[in-house]
Design a protein around this motif. Structure first.
Motif, short mmCIF file in Angstrom:
data_model
loop_
_atom_site.label_atom_id
_atom_site.label_comp_id
_atom_site.label_asym_id
_atom_site.label_seq_id
_atom_site.Cartn_x
_atom_site.Cartn_y
_atom_site.Cartn_z
N SER A 73 81.25 32.34 13.88
CA SER A 73 81.46 30.94 14.28
C SER A 73 82.60 30.28 13.50
O SER A 73 83.37 29.49 14.04
N ILE A 74 82.71 30.62 12.22
CA ILE A 74 83.77 30.02 11.41
C ILE A 74 85.13 30.54 11.90
O ILE A 74 86.10 29.78 11.98
N ALA A 77 86.00 28.59 15.07
CA ALA A 77 86.39 27.21 14.75
C ALA A 77 87.76 27.18 14.09
O ALA A 77 88.61 26.34 14.43
N ALA A 78 87.98 28.11 13.15
CA ALA A 78 89.25 28.12 12.44
C ALA A 78 90.41 28.45 13.38
O ALA A 78 91.48 27.86 13.30
N GLN A 81 91.11 25.40 15.40
CA GLN A 81 91.76 24.39 14.57
C GLN A 81 93.21 24.75 14.31
O GLN A 81 94.06 23.87 14.16
N THR A 130 70.76 28.69 12.69
CA THR A 130 71.44 27.51 12.15
C THR A 130 71.51 26.41 13.20
O THR A 130 71.21 25.24 12.94
N ASP A 133 68.12 24.74 13.87
CA ASP A 133 67.76 23.73 12.87
C ASP A 133 68.57 22.46 13.08
O ASP A 133 68.09 21.35 12.95
N ARG A 134 69.85 22.67 13.38
CA ARG A 134 70.76 21.55 13.53
C ARG A 134 70.34 20.68 14.71
O ARG A 134 70.30 19.45 14.63
N ASP A 137 67.20 18.76 13.83
CA ASP A 137 67.56 17.61 12.99
C ASP A 137 68.16 16.49 13.83
O ASP A 137 67.87 15.32 13.67
N HIS A 138 69.04 16.91 14.73
CA HIS A 138 69.75 15.94 15.55
C HIS A 138 68.78 15.16 16.45
O HIS A 138 68.87 13.95 16.57
N GLY B 289 85.20 19.10 10.56
CA GLY B 289 84.91 20.23 11.44
C GLY B 289 84.35 21.45 10.72
O GLY B 289 84.10 21.46 9.52
N ARG B 290 84.15 22.49 11.52
CA ARG B 290 83.46 23.68 11.02
C ARG B 290 84.32 24.52 10.07
O ARG B 290 83.81 25.40 9.40
N GLY B 291 85.63 24.27 10.08
CA GLY B 291 86.46 25.01 9.14
C GLY B 291 86.46 24.36 7.74
O GLY B 291 87.01 24.90 6.81
N TYR B 295 81.34 21.86 5.43
CA TYR B 295 80.60 22.54 6.50
C TYR B 295 80.30 23.98 6.10
O TYR B 295 79.17 24.45 6.17
N GLN B 296 81.35 24.67 5.65
CA GLN B 296 81.18 26.08 5.33
C GLN B 296 80.18 26.30 4.21
O GLN B 296 79.41 27.24 4.23
N ALA B 299 76.47 23.49 5.04
CA ALA B 299 75.74 23.65 6.30
C ALA B 299 75.60 25.13 6.64
O ALA B 299 74.51 25.62 6.91
N ASP B 300 76.72 25.87 6.58
CA ASP B 300 76.68 27.26 6.98
C ASP B 300 76.23 28.15 5.82
O ASP B 300 75.49 29.09 5.99
N ARG B 303 73.01 26.05 3.47
CA ARG B 303 72.04 25.53 4.46
C ARG B 303 71.17 24.42 3.90
O ARG B 303 69.96 24.38 4.12
N GLN B 306 72.52 18.90 7.01
CA GLN B 306 72.54 18.92 8.47
C GLN B 306 73.99 18.97 8.95
O GLN B 306 74.77 18.06 8.63
N PRO B 307 74.34 19.99 9.75
CA PRO B 307 75.73 20.17 10.14
C PRO B 307 76.34 18.96 10.86
O PRO B 307 77.53 18.71 10.75
N ASP B 308 75.51 18.22 11.59
CA ASP B 308 76.06 17.11 12.38
C ASP B 308 76.42 15.88 11.55
O ASP B 308 77.08 14.98 12.04
N TYR B 309 75.92 15.83 10.32
CA TYR B 309 76.10 14.58 9.57
C TYR B 309 76.85 14.81 8.26
O TYR B 309 76.59 14.18 7.25
N LYS B 331 68.77 18.72 5.06
CA LYS B 331 67.98 19.41 6.08
C LYS B 331 66.51 19.23 5.73
O LYS B 331 66.15 18.95 4.59
#
Lengths: 438, 437
Positions: A73-74, A77-78, A81, A130, A133-134, A137-138, B289-291, B295-296, B299-300, B303, B306-309, B331
């Motif tokens: 996933s990273i 995304a990278a 980006q 992951t 869970d996300r 949470d959301h 973002g996820r990069g 986040y890395q 969240a990732d 853990r 929470q990834p969204d916040y 989380k």
């Protein structure tokens, strides 16, 4: 200073951008539009997803970009980006929508990444956990937001047993999911047949379609039938009161019947809604905000789904004036349903409707959203020609007739979320109230 | 995998810019673009909540509301009706620095928009009534409830500002203001407010889109030319600060929230400086973002968040060192201390671990896209030019921001991190679920 209002000039003609379109042998339709304002490209892909099981479909939309056989996933995304962009997927009851943008010279790379996910998403165990869970949470955060809770209650009340009634899964349904149902659902439904890809930006449209064909031509397979039964008629009944102790505002929601975009009476109904509550200069806003100060804002709009359309009116009002706010709302609905609109207010709404169409089409993102949304209903941008002609031609009588039929308060389904202890007696003075069991 | 290369840009504003100034001091900026038949009219008034004296918090914003309630030749609600009834959309915003008003119109209605703006610049006071003030006071109180009070964590910004800026500093209080001050707002104060700050020599008029500079300059003269200059407009209190705070502060809130959340914040540099450009790149690397590192790693990796916040962003304020805000939400099952330790560790990594070329180039690609998205609309362009004309004296300098971001080096980011991210200058705001005390 010059004191008098300048002469108002007539509106200019609507100019539609040229849409290029090709349906590929795999069933994917690609629409490309050149709009070279800035060096970006907007990407929208709609995949029909009606009747997909809610919990797996929701998690699939969140986990789609989390892995392929070559990338985690990273990495994905990278890589996105690196061309300045991002892609994300969202779900509504009709479709899976992938949207994003990138620097224009990154279009090829963006489509390659999109293709690799569409044809080779692996839903890795770790990543799915992951995302699970996300998502939980959301959903839990959403459950603390008054606007979300009011919408959940309203949808249930509007749609009963129809699949549209529940659009957010329960946290427990999500917790129980393994990657397997996601992989199965992807295999069954993430297919090009019937899907529409829209590309808008600083691009050569023919070349962009060739590129899309080259990169996405290998995506294949047909999807299961996702057609939904038409939405049921709204069933009126007592006002549903949902308790949220301690709330300093109440969320007022009313649903009314509406028409699809292609119905001959749609333009008159659209104008009737504008006059009632569909924009800032509407009667409802003027009444409960500008005259009485009960709210920061109120708004009504027509929501279109493939299986049916509905009108929803929404306002967050101060707790102590919840009853009076409902009173004024019902009054304004009754007024538009019983008496024809004034000449001038209709003209104003008409010109607003026509002008905002033009403003909406003036940006890449606006154009992409509009072209994609229309395509999802089997329409193309040239429908705007017919639609704007209908907006121009609608008479007071036609608008009054549409309002009488669709905006009558007797047909409304009403939900109020707020501090029940403080608002129940206010509401009971006006109508029959039923407390939500939840 | 392709390794990202750094995007390049020699200008962030490839459209023409023409300027003039009327005799009364009004600066006029025009940027022609004929690609779509729309035009945006934008006014920046150099007045914001930083100008408010004690006891009058929220007044600049409440005043912004009053600007829609009629003026000398425009009746209550007519302003909105004339714009929307001619196919336009409009709004206004107030922040600590300034107040802006804007309408996007089908281009044939440019003259109407200018007439409306001139009427409320030159002739608002005669139309102000107690009734209008009372009405809009209630509207603003509902705005405060809807945006800040009735949503979980909604008051974080209101709490952070007084922790970041000392008593008496122009950024110490929030733009929405306090309920007490709003309740005591008197009509005469607003009349005086308009007469003081809503002057042609305290404003920039920007028009972008389907028109020409000659047409706009002539219309500006016609409608704004006779509005009188206001001499001696008082400056806002001085916002300069000796540097980052020298003492860490924290506030712990127990509230009806779904999960523990932390906001870390630091004062950085004023918007528009090289230091703030480095902070802009830094916050993108840290939290976009996820990069991103947050986040890395949180969240990732660990853990615990929470990834969204997850997020890190600067608030672009120009008149004092602007805040950088870093946030994460725990989380399920993760306690506040674990989250805070994890967050502090990632923040510290910006000082201890050099930023890689990939991180830097990804951040720059993201900033490039967000820049072009911002200027993709006539509204975005008009607001940008108005900002640079107001805050830096020259709208053309807007073109430099993107190239300046792209010129930031890994060393610049590390230097900025060393300067602004020290734990001893940190503001920490925490929320934990529970009954409010």
């Amino acid at each position: 200073m010059t004191k008098t209002l300048p002469d108002l000039v007539p509106d200019a003609e609507l100019n539609l951008p040229r849409e290029r379109e090709r349906t590929l042998p795999n069933g994917l339709t690609v629409i490309a539009i050149r709009r070279s304002a800035v060096p970006l490209v907007e990407v929208r892909l709609r995949i029909p997803f009606g009747r997909a099981p809610l919990a797996p479909a929701t998690l699939l939309s969140q986990a789609l970009f989390t892995g392929t056989s070559a990338m985690n996933s990273i990495d994905i995304a990278a890589e996105l980006q690196a061309v300045g962009g991002g892609l994300s997927a969202g779900l509504d009851p009709d479709r899976l929508l992938i949207s994003g943008n990138a620097l224009a010279d990154g279009l090829d790379r963006t489509l390659e990444l999109l293709a690799s996910v569409l044809t080779d998403a692996t839903y890795p165990v770790e990543e799915v956990s992951t995302e699970r869970d996300r998502l939980v949470d959301h959903i839990q955060v959403a459950l603390s937001q008054p606007a979300h809770l009011a919408r959940v209650a309203l949808l249930k009340r509007m749609y009963g047993t129809h699949p549209y009634a529940v659009q957010t899964p329960e946290p427990d349904e999500i917790r129980a999911l393994s990657p397997e149902p996601l992989r199965d659902l992807h295999a069954a439904r993430v297919r090009p047949d019937g899907a529409v890809l829209v590309l808008v930006g600083d691009i050569d449209p023919d070349q962009a379609i060739d590129t899309a064909e080259k990169i996405l031509g290998g995506w294949s397979g047909s999807a299961a039938d996702g057609s939904l039964p038409p939405t049921p008629a709204l069933e009126t009944g007592p006002l549903l009161l949902v308790d949220r102790p301690g709330s300093v505002q109440s969320s007022l929601r009313l649903a009314l019947p509406a028409l699809t975009r292609t119905d001959p009476d749609y333009a008159p109904l659209y104008l009737a809604n504008l006059v009632f509550g569909g924009y800032f200069s509407s009667r409802w806003t003027e009444n409960i905000r500008e005259d009485k100060g009960y709210t920061y804002g109120s708004y009504s709009s027509i929501d279109h789904y493939v299986a049916g359309s509905a009108l929803v009116a929404a306002a967050e009002v101060a707790t102590e004036v919840t009853g009076p706010s409902l009173l004024e709302t019902v009054y304004e609905l009754g007024r538009i349903a019983s008496l024809p609109p004034g000449e001038e207010e209709l003209e104003q709404a008409r010109r607003y409707a026509l002008g905002t169409l033009r403003l909406g089409m003036s940006t890449q993102a606006g154009l992409a959203a509009l072209a994609g949304m229309y395509a999802g209903f089997g329409l193309r941008l040239d429908h705007l020609r017919e639609y704007s002609a209908a907006l121009s031609a609608a008479t007071r009588e036609e608008v009054a007739a549409a309002a009488a039929k669709y905006l009558a308060p007797s047909r409304a389904v009403t939900v109020v979320l707020g501090d029940a202890e403080k608002i129940e007696s206010q509401l009971s003075a006006l109508t029959v109230v039923e407390r939500s069991a939840a | 995998m392709t390794s990202p290369s750094a995007p390049v840009a020699t200008t962030g504003y490839p459209w023409p810019i023409e300027t003039t100034q009327l005799a009364n001091g009004l600066r006029v900026v025009v940027s022609e673009d004929r690609t779509a038949p729309v035009v945006c009219v934008n006014l920046w008034y150099d007045v914001g909540s930083r100008h408010e004296p004690p006891g009058q918090t929220g007044f600049a914003h409440l005043f912004e509301h009053l600007m829609f309630e009629g003026s000398q030749h425009v009746k209550k609600t007519e302003h909105m009706k004339l714009v929307q009834g001619n196919g336009g959309s409009l709004n206004a915003t107030t922040n600590p620095d300034r107040t802006n008003y804007f309408e996007t119109m089908p281009s044939e209605h440019l003259e109407l928009a200018l007439w409306l703006e001139a009427d409320r610049m030159g002739g608002l006071v005669p139309a102000l009534t107690q009734e209008t003030l009372d009405n809009q006071r209630e509207v603003v109180k509902n705005e405060r409830r809807q945006r800040y009070e009735n949503v979980p964590y909604g008051d974080a910004w209101l709490r952070l500002l007084p922790l970041l800026y000392p008593e008496g500093h122009p950024y110490h209080h929030s733009t929405i203001g306090s309920m007490e001050d709003l309740n005591s707002a008197a009509l005469d104060t607003f009349k005086a407010f308009h007469q003081q700050y809503y002057a042609p020599n305290n404003a920039v008029l920007t028009v972008v889109g389907d028109t020409t500079a000659a047409e706009v300059f002539a219309l500006a003269e016609k409608y704004f030319g006779a509005i009188a200059t206001v001499p001696d407009i008082p400056a806002a209190p001085d916002g300069s600060l000796p540097g980052p705070a020298d003492k860490a502060v924290r506030e712990e809130v127990t509230a009806k929230v779904p999960a523990p959340r932390i906001y870390l914040s630091h004062r950085t540099y004023p918007f528009g400086t090289a230091g703030y450009d480095a902070v802009t790149v830094l916050s993108t690397i840290l939290g976009n973002g996820r990069g991103s590192r947050l986040y890395q790693r949180l969240a990732d990796g660990a853990r615990i968040a929470q990834p969204d916040y997850i997020g890190a962003y600067g608030v672009d304020l120009a008149h004092a060192p602007a805040p950088l805000i870093i946030t994460a939400t725990a989380k399920d099952g993760v306690d506040l201390q674990t989250l805070e330790d994890g967050l502090a560790e990632v923040v510290q990594s910006l000082i201890d671990e050099p930023v890689t070329a990939d991180e830097l180039n990804r951040a720059k690609a993201l900033l490039t896209t967000s820049w072009w998205r911002g200027v993709s609309t006539v509204y975005g362009r008009a607001d940008l030019l108005g900002r640079y004309a107001t805050q830096f004296g020259d709208p053309a300098t807007a073109a430099d921001r993107l190239p300046k971001w792209l010129a930031v080096t890994a060393e610049d980011v590390t230097e900025a991190a060393k300067h602004v991210l020290r734990p001893e200058s940190r503001v920490t705001l925490t929320y934990v679920p529970g009954e409010p005390s």
